[in-house]
Design a protein around this motif. Structure first.
Motif, PDB file in Angstrom:
ATOM      1  N   ASN A   1      12.471   8.453  -5.263  1.00  0.00           N
ATOM      2  CA  ASN A   1      12.215   9.190  -4.023  1.00  0.00           C
ATOM      3  C   ASN A   1      11.582   8.244  -3.007  1.00  0.00           C
ATOM      4  O   ASN A   1      10.561   7.606  -3.276  1.00  0.00           O
ATOM      5  CB  ASN A   1      11.286  10.372  -4.291  1.00  0.00           C
ATOM      6  N   PHE A   2      12.188   8.165  -1.813  1.00  0.00           N
ATOM      7  CA  PHE A   2      11.692   7.273  -0.779  1.00  0.00           C
ATOM      8  C   PHE A   2      10.289   7.673  -0.323  1.00  0.00           C
ATOM      9  O   PHE A   2       9.845   8.803  -0.526  1.00  0.00           O
ATOM     10  CB  PHE A   2      12.631   7.289   0.431  1.00  0.00           C
ATOM     11  N   ARG A   3       9.611   6.746   0.340  1.00  0.00           N
ATOM     12  CA  ARG A   3       8.261   6.982   0.841  1.00  0.00           C
ATOM     13  C   ARG A   3       8.198   8.263   1.690  1.00  0.00           C
ATOM     14  O   ARG A   3       8.974   8.427   2.623  1.00  0.00           O
ATOM     15  CB  ARG A   3       7.815   5.814   1.708  1.00  0.00           C
ATOM     16  N   GLY A   4       7.298   9.148   1.342  1.00  0.00           N
ATOM     17  CA  GLY A   4       7.087  10.350   2.130  1.00  0.00           C
ATOM     18  C   GLY A   4       8.082  11.465   1.886  1.00  0.00           C
ATOM     19  O   GLY A   4       7.951  12.539   2.475  1.00  0.00           O
ATOM     20  N   CYS A   5       9.075  11.235   1.029  1.00  0.00           N
ATOM     21  CA  CYS A   5      10.099  12.255   0.761  1.00  0.00           C
ATOM     22  C   CYS A   5       9.769  13.039  -0.508  1.00  0.00           C
ATOM     23  O   CYS A   5       9.133  12.525  -1.431  1.00  0.00           O
ATOM     24  CB  CYS A   5      11.468  11.599   0.596  1.00  0.00           C
ATOM     25  N   ALA A   6      10.239  14.287  -0.548  1.00  0.00           N
ATOM     26  CA  ALA A   6      10.175  15.123  -1.759  1.00  0.00           C
ATOM     27  C   ALA A   6       8.763  15.218  -2.332  1.00  0.00           C
ATOM     28  O   ALA A   6       8.569  15.204  -3.545  1.00  0.00           O
ATOM     29  CB  ALA A   6      11.146  14.586  -2.812  1.00  0.00           C
TER      30      ALA A   6
ATOM     31  N   GLY B   1       0.786  -1.228   0.000  1.00  0.00           N
ATOM     32  CA  GLY B   1       0.000   0.000   0.000  1.00  0.00           C
ATOM     33  C   GLY B   1       0.813   1.271   0.000  1.00  0.00           C
ATOM     34  O   GLY B   1       0.246   2.369  -0.023  1.00  0.00           O
ATOM     35  N   GLY B   2       2.144   1.169   0.033  1.00  0.00           N
ATOM     36  CA  GLY B   2       3.000   2.348   0.009  1.00  0.00           C
ATOM     37  C   GLY B   2       3.104   2.966  -1.376  1.00  0.00           C
ATOM     38  O   GLY B   2       2.636   2.392  -2.369  1.00  0.00           O
ATOM     39  N   THR B   3       3.715   4.137  -1.448  1.00  0.00           N
ATOM     40  CA  THR B   3       3.866   4.852  -2.715  1.00  0.00           C
ATOM     41  C   THR B   3       5.315   5.285  -2.900  1.00  0.00           C
ATOM     42  O   THR B   3       5.930   5.835  -1.981  1.00  0.00           O
ATOM     43  CB  THR B   3       2.959   6.092  -2.772  1.00  0.00           C
ATOM     44  N   LEU B   4       5.841   5.040  -4.088  1.00  0.00           N
ATOM     45  CA  LEU B   4       7.170   5.486  -4.476  1.00  0.00           C
ATOM     46  C   LEU B   4       7.034   6.549  -5.551  1.00  0.00           C
ATOM     47  O   LEU B   4       6.144   6.458  -6.414  1.00  0.00           O
ATOM     48  CB  LEU B   4       8.003   4.317  -5.029  1.00  0.00           C
ATOM     49  N   GLY B   5       7.909   7.560  -5.515  1.00  0.00           N
ATOM     50  CA  GLY B   5       7.909   8.610  -6.528  1.00  0.00           C
ATOM     51  C   GLY B   5       9.131   8.496  -7.411  1.00  0.00           C
ATOM     52  O   GLY B   5      10.250   8.706  -6.945  1.00  0.00           O
ATOM     53  N   LEU B   6       8.929   8.140  -8.674  1.00  0.00           N
ATOM     54  CA  LEU B   6      10.046   7.994  -9.614  1.00  0.00           C
ATOM     55  C   LEU B   6      10.093   9.221 -10.517  1.00  0.00           C
ATOM     56  O   LEU B   6       9.149   9.478 -11.279  1.00  0.00           O
ATOM     57  CB  LEU B   6       9.881   6.728 -10.461  1.00  0.00           C
ATOM     58  N   ASP B   7      11.175   9.996 -10.409  1.00  0.00           N
ATOM     59  CA  ASP B   7      11.340  11.221 -11.188  1.00  0.00           C
ATOM     60  C   ASP B   7      12.267  10.949 -12.368  1.00  0.00           C
ATOM     61  O   ASP B   7      13.450  10.677 -12.192  1.00  0.00           O
ATOM     62  CB  ASP B   7      11.902  12.335 -10.308  1.00  0.00           C
ATOM     63  N   PHE B   8      11.712  11.038 -13.584  1.00  0.00           N
ATOM     64  CA  PHE B   8      12.435  10.733 -14.813  1.00  0.00           C
ATOM     65  C   PHE B   8      12.956  12.009 -15.450  1.00  0.00           C
ATOM     66  O   PHE B   8      12.266  13.030 -15.478  1.00  0.00           O
ATOM     67  CB  PHE B   8      11.520  10.026 -15.814  1.00  0.00           C
ATOM     68  N   THR B   9      14.155  11.941 -16.003  1.00  0.00           N
ATOM     69  CA  THR B   9      14.706  13.067 -16.751  1.00  0.00           C
ATOM     70  C   THR B   9      15.630  12.535 -17.834  1.00  0.00           C
ATOM     71  O   THR B   9      15.977  11.351 -17.859  1.00  0.00           O
ATOM     72  CB  THR B   9      15.459  14.047 -15.819  1.00  0.00           C
ATOM     73  N   GLY B  10      16.014  13.420 -18.726  1.00  0.00           N
ATOM     74  CA  GLY B  10      16.897  13.023 -19.823  1.00  0.00           C
ATOM     75  C   GLY B  10      17.108  14.175 -20.778  1.00  0.00           C
ATOM     76  O   GLY B  10      16.593  15.285 -20.548  1.00  0.00           O
ATOM     77  N   PRO B  11      17.862  13.957 -21.838  1.00  0.00           N
ATOM     78  CA  PRO B  11      18.082  15.025 -22.817  1.00  0.00           C
ATOM     79  C   PRO B  11      16.782  15.394 -23.520  1.00  0.00           C
ATOM     80  O   PRO B  11      15.800  14.642 -23.464  1.00  0.00           O
ATOM     81  CB  PRO B  11      19.072  14.390 -23.813  1.00  0.00           C
ATOM     82  N   PRO B  12      16.745  16.553 -24.191  1.00  0.00           N
ATOM     83  CA  PRO B  12      15.569  16.884 -25.000  1.00  0.00           C
ATOM     84  C   PRO B  12      15.299  15.778 -26.031  1.00  0.00           C
ATOM     85  O   PRO B  12      16.225  15.142 -26.528  1.00  0.00           O
ATOM     86  CB  PRO B  12      15.972  18.199 -25.688  1.00  0.00           C
ATOM     87  N   ASN B  13      14.028  15.533 -26.301  1.00  0.00           N
ATOM     88  CA  ASN B  13      13.636  14.494 -27.248  1.00  0.00           C
ATOM     89  C   ASN B  13      14.178  13.118 -26.844  1.00  0.00           C
ATOM     90  O   ASN B  13      14.679  12.356 -27.670  1.00  0.00           O
ATOM     91  CB  ASN B  13      14.103  14.846 -28.670  1.00  0.00           C
TER      92      ASN B  13
END
Length: 454
Positions: free
Chosen positions: A158-163, A96-108
């Protein structure tokens, strides 16, 4: 005499490198994108491909010593440099927990080759993708090749509850719990099945990454790892942190207060779980005013810092014994670069400080004379009093070595659908389900009330 002094000073500022007696041999491409493969020892590859690890690191003269390096990491203004923006995906875990995955990369990024390496990041104690030490690596790593970058993709877990990640279960993260990174890697590898996955962990996240690699061994979904300022032996380093009044007041209480602030953000969410140990511990935690790190861990982390078993632990010390990673280094079976500073005030005890240490043949351990905790600031010659992070260059050299030169030898572990979750074959206790939420995240926006850089 002058020449001798110069040589002495250069040697004093050069990182110390440690390898196993018989370093592992790794399959590498003779030339980029070639199908011709040869084997080379890890020590030879580092010497040839990671030259910055063989050169001196000289801190900026106004930031000498571990305390100043650490302070600047926490209080410096990094909003104008290393700007990174992300797209967030939220994953629901089996518990029931939630993880936040923040994706980034070059343009296109959608036009990148399917074999483009992906860097997977684990942040520090109460941090997230906004941290300056994270962006110092990802900004150049995700810059296009024609502009001097690596052109890679990256994901911050991002860990649970962070950011800003919501807390949807009565459970925190901890320095020893690896199920969440294991779950995140299942999802990331399903998105990029043909891409090398390269892990990097900072401080607490470095410890989690080391434990994951040791636990998984040859089953690791990561091709390689890099850990910076890992706390390693929790017992020894917590005792050192509490050994002097200065360290207790300045560091231990700051870390403890950061955790209290983080817990206070989730009071409303925890009201949905009135019978949980975390909710029961909340009143005592909320009454704390700048507690020692050990006091917070005794009140909360030991109870709900991971799944049961092994949580809850009888005491914070029992949790520290379990969570430590220094004794797991011999179990690593993929290339791992570990970098610590000898003057790190938060991590004064390192695994290589004793003759009893044992490294896996897959591990390279580098110790700089200075750098503090997640600092490594040197003078930026492009401005009078500007600084930049020296650590960026050796990390990128390692990532390029493992992402482009080393051959991908991972075994893909099949996934299956069960009870609405995606799970691994042979395991039913971990899995993920993508849920609504997330969106655009600006990486330079700090989290109010939390001291960054730790």
């Amino acid at each position: 005499m002058g020449a001798f002094l110069s040589l002495f000073m250069a040697a004093a500022f050069r990182p110390r490198l440690y390898f196993a007696a018989d370093p592992a041999f790794i399959g590498v491409r003779k030339v980029p994108n070639s199908k011709q493969i040869e084997n080379a020892s890890l020590s030879d590859l580092v010497t040839a491909q990671c030259p910055t690890l063989l050169k001196q690191f000289r801190p900026a003269w106004w930031l000498t010593g571990g305390h100043l390096q650490t302070f600047w990491s926490a209080i410096g203004d990094f909003t104008k440099v290393d700007k990174v923006e992300y797209e967030r995906t939220l994953l629901r875990t089996v518990d029931g927990g939630t993880l936040g995955l923040d994706f980034t990369g070059p343009p296109n990024s959608e036009l990148l080759a399917e074999t483009t390496p992906v860097i997977v990041v684990l942040h520090g104690l109460t941090g997230g993708s906004h941290e300056s030490y994270v962006r110092a690596i990802l900004a150049p790593a995700c810059t296009t090749v024609d502009r001097g970058g690596l052109g890679y993709r990256a994901v911050v877990v991002n860990f649970r509850g962070c950011a800003g990640v919501p807390l949807t279960s009565p459970r925190l993260y901890s320095g020893g719990t690896t199920d969440d990174i294991r779950t995140a890697l299942m999802y990331i590898s399903s998105l990029y099945p043909n891409a090398p996955l390269l892990g990097i962990g900072f401080s607490l996240g470095a410890n989690v990454l080391t434990r994951y690699l040791a636990e998984e061994g040859e089953r690791s979904r990561l091709n390689a790892g890099c850990v910076l300022a890992s706390p390693w032996d929790f017992v020894a380093n917590i005792e050192a942190l509490d050994s002097t009044l200065f360290r207790r007041v300045v560091y231990s209480r700051t870390l403890g207060q950061n955790l209290v602030t983080l817990a206070n953000r989730h009071v409303d969410a925890l009201a949905k779980f009135p019978d949980s140990p975390m909710t029961a511990a909340l009143p005592a935690v909320r009454s704390m005013n700048r507690p020692l790190l050990t006091e917070f861990d005794q009140a909360m982390t030991r109870l709900c810092g991971g799944p049961s078993p092994p949580f809850p632990f009888p005491s914070a010390r029992d949790y520290y014994v379990w969570a430590s990673s220094h004794n797991l280094l011999p179990k690593i079976r993929v290339p791992l670069l570990a970098i610590n500073a000898a003057d790190d005030p938060l991590v004064p005890r390192l695994p290589v400080d004793t003759d009893r240490y044992t490294l896996s043949p897959w591990v390279v351990f580098s110790v700089t004379a200075e750098g503090g905790h997640l600092g490594w600031f040197e003078k930026d010659n492009s401005s009078r009093f500007g600084v930049k992070r020296w650590i960026t260059k050796p990390v990128l050299e390692w990532m390029q070595l493992m992402g482009e030169v080393a051959v991908d030898t991972r075994r893909m572990i099949p996934l299956r659908q069960a009870d609405g979750f995606t799970k691994e074959e042979g395991r039913d206790d971990i899995g993920y389900l993508q849920v609504e939420g997330g969106g655009h995240v600006v990486g330079v926006e700090d989290q109010d009330g939390l001291l960054a850089g730790l």
